[in-house]
Scaffold this active site. Structure first.
Site, short mmCIF file in Angstrom:
data_model
loop_
_atom_site.label_atom_id
_atom_site.label_comp_id
_atom_site.label_asym_id
_atom_site.label_seq_id
_atom_site.Cartn_x
_atom_site.Cartn_y
_atom_site.Cartn_z
N LYS A 97 0.94 -1.25 0.02
CA LYS A 97 0.03 0.09 0.09
C LYS A 97 1.00 1.19 -0.10
O LYS A 97 0.59 2.07 -0.69
CB LYS A 97 -0.82 0.05 1.21
CG LYS A 97 -1.83 1.17 1.24
CD LYS A 97 -2.90 1.26 2.41
CE LYS A 97 -1.97 1.63 3.75
NZ LYS A 97 -2.72 1.98 4.82
N ASP A 149 -6.70 0.95 1.03
CA ASP A 149 -6.46 1.23 2.49
C ASP A 149 -7.91 0.92 3.00
O ASP A 149 -9.03 0.28 2.07
CB ASP A 149 -6.26 2.51 2.92
CG ASP A 149 -7.29 3.68 2.59
OD1 ASP A 149 -8.37 3.24 1.72
OD2 ASP A 149 -7.26 4.76 3.02
#
Length: 215
Positions: free
Chosen positions: A120, A138
């Site tokens: 991420k 997320d």
């Protein structure tokens, strides 16, 4: 979400916010990497509050290393998990200096090799700093993608792959910003603000949440 609605979904988000960006504050690629690394399980507001003071005195890998562990902790102690994050950031700075000339690398492989940098975080840096069409999934993007039917998936990676498949190319560079902001301010976890949602007509979520009754 119907395939024919995906384009309209993003066109609507684009019209409302033509130039979306991260809410993390930074002035260099290294500051962005640092802010994203510190943002895990923390709010952007909290990270910005800490990094404003940190970056005023240390905004390069060499300067962060010079602070040392205790010095760095003093600046980021208001952020959750700050002790582990301090260790990761210091080791990341060491690697950047020793292997990359103090510069943030531009490849996923090199980014993910840095301590505290997962997929991420790497996606955020690749997208925000280098303009690559990546998807940093997320909790907000995961929720919005599943709730709306845009890109259902049981894992962040599954959602990421589905988004890359479904989002029209012309929206890919900005798509993850639109989805994060939509999840942060409209498509909330406990009670989505469907009555304020500009893309509710394209969303699979049912029943739509009504506006609170006036008191």
């Amino acid at each position: 979400m119907k395939p024919q609605d995906v384009d309209a979904f993003f066109a609507t988000l684009q019209a409302a916010n033509p130039q979306p960006n991260t809410e993390l504050e930074y002035t260099s690629v290294f500051e962005l990497l640092t802010a994203v690394l510190l943002s895990a399980q923390a709010t952007d507001v909290g990270v910005n509050k800490a990094t404003r003071k940190l970056f005023a005195v240390a905004h390069t890998p060499q300067q962060i290393l010079a602070l040392g562990y205790d010095g760095l902790c003093g600046y980021i102690k208001t952020i959750g998990l700050y002790r582990n994050k301090a260790k990761h950031l210091l080791e990341t700075c060491r690697i950047l200096v020793e292997r990359h000339g103090g510069e943030v690398p531009r490849t996923r492989e090199a980014l993910e090799a840095l301590p505290g940098v997962g997929r991420k975080t790497a996606n955020v840096v690749l997208n925000v700093a280098f303009g690559e069409p990546t998807m940093a999934v997320d909790t907000h993007i995961f929720r919005v993608s599943n709730r709306t039917g845009l890109a259902p998936g049981k894992t962040p990676l599954a959602v990421e792959m589905k988004l890359l498949e479904r989002v029209p190319p012309r929206y890919l560079v900005d798509a993850h910003h639109w989805l994060i902001l939509h999840g942060r301010y409209v498509c909330l976890a406990r009670q989505p603000r469907c009555w304020q949602c500009q893309v509710a007509r394209y969303c699979d979520f049912s029943p739509k949440t009504p506006a609170p009754a006036a008191r």
